[in-house]
Design a protein around this motif. Structure first.
Motif, short mmCIF file in Angstrom:
data_model
loop_
_atom_site.label_atom_id
_atom_site.label_comp_id
_atom_site.label_asym_id
_atom_site.label_seq_id
_atom_site.Cartn_x
_atom_site.Cartn_y
_atom_site.Cartn_z
N SER A 1 -16.22 -17.75 41.29
CA SER A 1 -15.03 -17.78 40.45
C SER A 1 -14.56 -19.21 40.21
N ALA A 2 -14.58 -20.02 41.27
CA ALA A 2 -14.09 -21.38 41.17
C ALA A 2 -14.99 -22.25 40.29
N THR A 3 -16.28 -21.94 40.25
CA THR A 3 -17.22 -22.76 39.50
C THR A 3 -17.47 -22.23 38.10
N THR A 4 -16.81 -21.11 37.75
CA THR A 4 -16.96 -20.55 36.41
C THR A 4 -15.94 -21.20 35.50
N ASP B 1 -13.57 0.76 42.29
CA ASP B 1 -13.41 0.22 43.64
C ASP B 1 -14.71 -0.35 44.19
N TYR B 2 -15.71 -0.51 43.34
CA TYR B 2 -17.04 -0.98 43.75
C TYR B 2 -17.16 -2.45 43.37
N ALA B 3 -17.22 -3.32 44.39
CA ALA B 3 -17.21 -4.76 44.14
C ALA B 3 -18.34 -5.21 43.24
N GLU C 1 -11.96 -14.51 31.65
CA GLU C 1 -12.18 -13.11 32.02
C GLU C 1 -13.16 -13.02 33.20
N ALA C 2 -14.15 -13.91 33.19
CA ALA C 2 -15.13 -13.91 34.28
C ALA C 2 -14.46 -14.22 35.61
N TYR D 1 -14.45 -11.87 38.91
CA TYR D 1 -14.90 -12.34 40.23
C TYR D 1 -13.81 -12.14 41.28
N ALA D 2 -12.58 -12.44 40.91
CA ALA D 2 -11.47 -12.28 41.84
C ALA D 2 -11.30 -10.81 42.23
N ARG D 3 -11.47 -9.93 41.24
CA ARG D 3 -11.37 -8.49 41.52
C ARG D 3 -12.48 -8.06 42.49
N ALA D 4 -13.70 -8.54 42.25
CA ALA D 4 -14.82 -8.20 43.14
C ALA D 4 -14.57 -8.73 44.55
#
Length: 422
Positions: A416-419, A371-373, A391-392, A396-399
């Motif tokens: 996330s969008a730029t990865t 639960d730690y971003a 996966e990255a 990022y979305a999870r964080a």
């Protein structure tokens, strides 16, 4: 009363901003004044209510802090006078307080940016009679001014748990008759480790806020830095006190570059290092040198050495990640905990390649820091470095889903969008 030309009407936002600046000093001074921290908080809140009622129409007084203090002290005297059991307190307080019908606008709280009242409250909150979790919660509430929800969010516990800790801490201080001022020198050093810990936590909340619209809360990090300076002066022979001061000076030096002109957060590797505060870097390196001369290298000294590596690198590409990874290895052996493991993984990811960093992350027990971003953000960075872009983006979305800070969430969505594959 209408606002005058030289004292324009004051909005609620301005009153609340002044409250954030003055509340810690106000509560600390009132706690010493009354000997009751719970009562001090109530009196401070009464003064805030009075300010919200009067200042919007009358405008700001020349010295808002002094105005708040006078209102709160007058309220305290009224309460003591109505309570026959406090007659002696009334008589003694009468020597200290000049009762005025209108608060004195030019009364000063303290000429020193961090007065002995604040340090006294800090050391009282770190009394050994209090459990560690009580000390932390009480200090973050009274000196950092964090809400119960903000403290609970930072420690991933329910709000009522923090509320209970704060209430029990106040009760213990009251029932044990613990003085709310600086202890004698023989007891001062015994509480320093706890004092350093809570200063560190206050700074962290200011430097990277757990919730809210803004990525940073400068008033908290600045207050923590001032407390660290005073504490280091009280303990010039303690390496960890000098180490914490060095860590905070060096970290705070990067604050001007942590956001761009539009207020968008900027990560360390992307920061314009010309905007770093060179005075703070010099002060931090001097404190680190003092800590090294004192011999021992504890957790704060090690973290300060890591911050020093970043501070001395002209560009992100010049960062000595091998040395940083080695320092994290020592820190992990000295004080192992999951957060250190996450930071160590990132350091080794830069020093030895992303797969090495991911391997270190994999050593965390299942569900640890789930639960730690920041744990997921570091994993995302390492996955992106390894070319595992899909996966990255998921990490990022999870964080982003876990953080309660709006600015940080925006940054994570952007990452996330730029990865994407080149």
């Amino acid at each position: 009363m209408a606002a005058t030309a030289d004292r324009p009407a004051t909005g609620r936002g301005a009153v609340e901003a002044i409250w954030r600046i003055e509340s810690a000093r106000l509560i600390a001074a009132l706690a010493r004044f009354t000997g009751d921290l719970g009562l001090a908080e109530d009196l401070a809140q009464d003064a805030l209510v009075a300010a919200l009622e009067r200042w919007p129409a009358a405008g700001l007084p020349p010295n808002p802090g002094g105005w708040l203090m006078t209102v709160a002290k007058n309220r305290a005297v009224d309460l003591f006078r109505r309570d026959a059991t406090h007659q002696r307190a009334v008589e003694s307080l009468g020597h200290d307080v000049a009762r005025t019908a209108v608060p004195a606008a030019d009364e000063k709280l303290d000429d020193n940016p961090v007065g002995d009242d604040e340090l006294g409250l800090l050391f009282a909150a770190c009394h050994p009679e209090l459990k560690r979790e009580y000390r932390i919660a009480l200090t973050l509430r009274c000196l950092a001014g964090l809400s119960t929800h903000e403290i609970a969010s930072a420690f991933l516990v329910p709000d009522p748990v923090i509320g209970q800790r704060i209430s029990r801490a106040k009760k213990t201080l009251r029932d044990k008759g613990i003085r709310l001022d600086l202890p004698s020198s023989e007891y001062l050093h015994a509480r320093l480790a706890s004092v350093l810990e809570v200063i560190y936590l206050i700074f962290n909340e200011g430097y990277s806020a757990t919730s809210g619209e803004h990525w940073m809360r400068p008033e908290l990090s600045n207050d923590a830095l001032r407390l660290a300076r005073r504490t280091a002066a009280l303990a010039p022979d303690l390496a960890e006190a000098q180490g914490l001061l060095a860590l905070l000076e060096l970290t705070q030096a990067r604050a001007p570059a942590r956001h761009d002109r539009d207020g968008t957060p900027v990560l360390l590797q992307d920061q314009d290092r010309h905007r770093w505060d060179r005075l703070l870097i010099r002060r931090g390196m001097a404190a680190l040198a003092r800590a090294h001369r004192l011999g021992s290298a504890g957790p704060y000294v090690l973290q300060a050495a890591i911050a020093g590596c970043h501070a001395l690198a002209p560009t992100a590409a010049d960062t000595d990640w091998t040395r940083i990874a080695g320092l994290y290895d020592v820190l992990d052996r000295l004080r192992p905990n999951p957060v250190v493991t996450v930071n160590r993984a990132m350091a080794h990811g830069h020093a030895d390649g992303p797969l090495a960093g991911l391997a270190i992350l994999a050593t965390l027990p299942p569900d640890t820091l789930d639960d730690y971003a920041q744990r997921h953000a570091v994993e995302a960075e390492l996955l992106a470095m390894a070319g595992r872009h899909s996966e990255a983006r998921s990490a990022y979305a999870r964080a982003a889903a876990l953080t309660q800070n709006h600015a940080e969430r925006t940054l994570l969505h952007l990452r996330s969008a730029t990865t994407t594959p080149p």
